[in-house]
Scaffold this active site. Structure first.
Site, PDB file in Angstrom:
ATOM      1  N   SER A   7       0.949  -1.184  -0.030  1.00  0.00           N
ATOM      2  CA  SER A   7       0.005   0.201  -0.160  1.00  0.00           C
ATOM      3  C   SER A   7       0.758   1.040  -0.267  1.00  0.00           C
ATOM      4  O   SER A   7       1.848   1.540   0.828  1.00  0.00           O
ATOM      5  CB  SER A   7      -1.638  -0.317   0.949  1.00  0.00           C
ATOM      6  OG  SER A   7      -1.983   1.555   1.504  1.00  0.00           O
ATOM      7  N   HIS A  32      -0.881  -1.660  -4.031  1.00  0.00           N
ATOM      8  CA  HIS A  32      -2.443  -0.923  -3.749  1.00  0.00           C
ATOM      9  C   HIS A  32      -2.512   0.408  -3.070  1.00  0.00           C
ATOM     10  O   HIS A  32      -1.625   1.046  -2.700  1.00  0.00           O
ATOM     11  CB  HIS A  32      -2.624  -1.320  -2.540  1.00  0.00           C
ATOM     12  CG  HIS A  32      -3.817  -1.512  -1.501  1.00  0.00           C
ATOM     13  ND1 HIS A  32      -5.614  -2.282  -1.469  1.00  0.00           N
ATOM     14  CD2 HIS A  32      -4.553  -0.822  -0.552  1.00  0.00           C
ATOM     15  CE1 HIS A  32      -6.038  -1.884  -0.838  1.00  0.00           C
ATOM     16  NE2 HIS A  32      -5.905  -0.642  -0.392  1.00  0.00           N
ATOM     17  N   ASP A  34      -5.047   3.820  -2.563  1.00  0.00           N
ATOM     18  CA  ASP A  34      -5.853   3.887  -1.378  1.00  0.00           C
ATOM     19  C   ASP A  34      -6.405   5.376  -1.796  1.00  0.00           C
ATOM     20  O   ASP A  34      -6.075   6.744  -1.610  1.00  0.00           O
ATOM     21  CB  ASP A  34      -5.139   4.384  -0.126  1.00  0.00           C
ATOM     22  CG  ASP A  34      -5.225   2.284   0.383  1.00  0.00           C
ATOM     23  OD1 ASP A  34      -6.413   2.083   0.572  1.00  0.00           O
ATOM     24  OD2 ASP A  34      -3.436   2.147   1.095  1.00  0.00           O
ATOM     25  N   MET A  36      -8.959   8.540  -1.491  1.00  0.00           N
ATOM     26  CA  MET A  36     -10.250   8.880  -0.344  1.00  0.00           C
ATOM     27  C   MET A  36     -10.144  10.786  -0.778  1.00  0.00           C
ATOM     28  O   MET A  36      -9.587  11.045  -0.996  1.00  0.00           O
ATOM     29  CB  MET A  36      -9.406   8.884   1.309  1.00  0.00           C
ATOM     30  CG  MET A  36      -8.697   7.707   1.528  1.00  0.00           C
ATOM     31  SD  MET A  36      -7.361   7.923   2.898  1.00  0.00           S
ATOM     32  CE  MET A  36      -6.541   6.539   3.491  1.00  0.00           C
ATOM     33  N   HIS A  65      -8.512   1.198  -3.671  1.00  0.00           N
ATOM     34  CA  HIS A  65      -9.101   0.670  -2.774  1.00  0.00           C
ATOM     35  C   HIS A  65      -9.817   2.209  -3.220  1.00  0.00           C
ATOM     36  O   HIS A  65      -9.039   3.148  -2.393  1.00  0.00           O
ATOM     37  CB  HIS A  65      -8.401   0.889  -1.668  1.00  0.00           C
ATOM     38  CG  HIS A  65      -9.069   0.145  -0.811  1.00  0.00           C
ATOM     39  ND1 HIS A  65      -8.724  -0.066   0.673  1.00  0.00           N
ATOM     40  CD2 HIS A  65     -10.758   0.765  -0.426  1.00  0.00           C
ATOM     41  CE1 HIS A  65      -9.512   0.573   1.610  1.00  0.00           C
ATOM     42  NE2 HIS A  65     -10.802   0.447   0.805  1.00  0.00           N
ATOM     43  N   MET A  67     -11.794   4.083  -1.718  1.00  0.00           N
ATOM     44  CA  MET A  67     -12.838   4.734  -0.348  1.00  0.00           C
ATOM     45  C   MET A  67     -13.666   6.495  -0.469  1.00  0.00           C
ATOM     46  O   MET A  67     -13.257   7.307  -0.273  1.00  0.00           O
ATOM     47  CB  MET A  67     -12.398   4.903   1.581  1.00  0.00           C
ATOM     48  CG  MET A  67     -11.570   4.070   1.369  1.00  0.00           C
ATOM     49  SD  MET A  67      -9.613   3.705   2.199  1.00  0.00           S
ATOM     50  CE  MET A  67      -9.010   3.768   1.111  1.00  0.00           C
ATOM     51  N   MET A 136     -11.447  -5.516   5.911  1.00  0.00           N
ATOM     52  CA  MET A 136     -10.999  -4.477   6.208  1.00  0.00           C
ATOM     53  C   MET A 136      -9.938  -4.398   7.739  1.00  0.00           C
ATOM     54  O   MET A 136     -11.516  -5.494   8.345  1.00  0.00           O
ATOM     55  CB  MET A 136     -11.725  -2.886   6.155  1.00  0.00           C
ATOM     56  CG  MET A 136     -11.531  -2.317   4.678  1.00  0.00           C
ATOM     57  SD  MET A 136     -10.238  -1.609   4.128  1.00  0.00           S
ATOM     58  CE  MET A 136      -9.353  -0.994   5.486  1.00  0.00           C
ATOM     59  N   ASP A 174      -6.933  -5.980   4.442  1.00  0.00           N
ATOM     60  CA  ASP A 174      -6.268  -4.819   4.805  1.00  0.00           C
ATOM     61  C   ASP A 174      -5.731  -4.218   5.860  1.00  0.00           C
ATOM     62  O   ASP A 174      -7.149  -3.243   6.456  1.00  0.00           O
ATOM     63  CB  ASP A 174      -6.974  -4.249   3.504  1.00  0.00           C
ATOM     64  CG  ASP A 174      -6.084  -2.552   3.645  1.00  0.00           C
ATOM     65  OD1 ASP A 174      -5.227  -2.225   4.218  1.00  0.00           O
ATOM     66  OD2 ASP A 174      -6.910  -1.065   2.983  1.00  0.00           O
ATOM     67  N   GLY A 196       0.988  -1.758   4.284  1.00  0.00           N
ATOM     68  CA  GLY A 196       1.562  -0.573   3.669  1.00  0.00           C
ATOM     69  C   GLY A 196       2.833  -0.331   5.112  1.00  0.00           C
ATOM     70  O   GLY A 196       4.200  -0.240   4.395  1.00  0.00           O
ATOM     71  N   SER A 197       2.568   0.685   6.010  1.00  0.00           N
ATOM     72  CA  SER A 197       3.620   0.433   7.005  1.00  0.00           C
ATOM     73  C   SER A 197       4.752  -0.691   7.005  1.00  0.00           C
ATOM     74  O   SER A 197       5.865  -0.083   7.192  1.00  0.00           O
ATOM     75  CB  SER A 197       3.073   1.328   8.433  1.00  0.00           C
ATOM     76  OG  SER A 197       2.155   0.930   9.513  1.00  0.00           O
TER      77      SER A 197
HETATM   78  C1  DX5 Z   1      -5.986   2.317   5.708  1.00  0.00           C
HETATM   79  C2  DX5 Z   1      -5.899   1.650   3.711  1.00  0.00           C
HETATM   80  C3  DX5 Z   1      -4.558   0.578   3.679  1.00  0.00           C
HETATM   81  C4  DX5 Z   1      -3.490   1.243   4.535  1.00  0.00           C
HETATM   82  C5  DX5 Z   1      -2.593   0.189   5.332  1.00  0.00           C
HETATM   83  O1  DX5 Z   1      -7.642   2.907   5.077  1.00  0.00           O
HETATM   84  O2  DX5 Z   1      -6.953   0.827   3.118  1.00  0.00           O
HETATM   85  O3  DX5 Z   1      -4.584  -0.041   2.484  1.00  0.00           O
HETATM   86  O4  DX5 Z   1      -2.568   1.750   3.619  1.00  0.00           O
HETATM   87  O5  DX5 Z   1      -1.833   0.245   6.272  1.00  0.00           O
HETATM   88  P1  DX5 Z   1      -1.389  -0.317   7.442  1.00  0.00           P
HETATM   89  O6  DX5 Z   1      -1.050  -0.959   6.357  1.00  0.00           O
HETATM   90  O7  DX5 Z   1      -0.131   0.748   7.595  1.00  0.00           O
HETATM   91  O8  DX5 Z   1      -1.764  -0.728   8.452  1.00  0.00           O
HETATM   92 ZN    ZN Z   2      -6.899   0.523   1.656  1.00  0.00          ZN
END
Ligand code: DX5
Ligand code: ZN
Length: 215
Positions: A7, A32, A34, A36, A65, A67, A136, A174, A196-197
């Site tokens: 991500s 991935h 995101d 938003m 993704h 959102m 999620m 995710d 992600g992180s």
């Molecule tokens: C959250 C996102 C995720 C996010 C995950 O709303 O949909 O894709 O980047 O990040 P980590 O892996 O750091 O939880």
């Molecule tokens: Zn996501």
């Protein structure tokens, strides 16, 4: 099947090209993205411009993704930009059906996303339309949150539910995926994981190897 999706929300945008190339070389399977809109979730991340940028940086699949309150508005542009897969939340106003149909009609793979508190059965009417069910495992809207307790049981319940689906549907998870939480999610039935992180914070190549080694 196991797929690791990085991500890019957690990447260093000042060095996005470097981070993407490092993650790709280390063995991530897909990226991935995101999107938003500040309505469906409070935060605004980036728009379709990021998909354009990512398409110029990698040939790996782009897993988008959405959102956003109005996912249908994004579909044509995402297809034109070369996204492979687009996931839409079940909770959007008016429901996800039209957007899912448009994603498929545009030649992309369609995914349905369920927030942590949304009943799994909400997905049932959409199963013929989707190739991926994204569960999620944190509240959507930001990275770096802890994996929600109970997520593994929910993944296992989804796997049982999908056994009767008209065609194979991959479970994607995710949020909060780390080398510590990944094994449980994988064993419960997740075939695709987003991280992600745990990919981009710190040494990326080491992180990717640690995630792969975890399973
Ligand atoms: C959250 C996102 C995720 C996010 C995950 O709303 O949909 O894709 O980047 O990040 P980590 O892996 O750091 O939880
Ligand atoms: Zn996501």
């Amino acid at each position: 099947m196991f797929e690791l999706c990085a991500s890019i929300l957690a990447a260093d945008f000042a060095h996005l090209s470097r981070d993407v190339q490092t993650a790709e070389a280390a063995g991530v399977d897909a990226f991935h993205i995101d999107i938003m809109d500040g309505h469906f979730v409070p935060a605004i991340s980036f728009g379709t411009g990021m998909v354009r940028t990512m398409r110029s940086l990698t040939h790996k699949p782009l897993d988008v993704h959405l959102m956003v309150d109005r996912p249908l508005d994004f579909v044509a542009e995402l297809a034109a930009l070369g996204a492979e897969r687009v996931s839409v939340h079940a909770e959007v106003p008016g429901g996800p059906g039209e957007a899912l149909a448009a994603i498929r009609a545009a030649g992309m793979q369609a995914g349905l996303v369920l927030n942590p508190e949304t009943p799994l059965e909400t997905a049932t009417p959409y199963l013929p339309q989707i190739g991926q069910l994204l569960l999620m495992t944190v509240q959507p809207g930001r990275g770096g949150q802890p994996y929600l307790p109970g997520s593994n049981a929910r993944i296992a319940a989804a796997k049982a539910m999908l056994a009767t689906a008209p065609h194979p549907v991959t479970i994607q998870v995710d949020g909060g995926i780390t080398a510590r939480t990944l094994p449980g999610a994988y064993q419960a039935g997740a075939g695709s994981v987003v991280s992600g992180s745990a990919v981009f914070a710190g040494p990326i190549a080491f992180n990717v190897r640690a995630l792969r080694y975890a399973i």
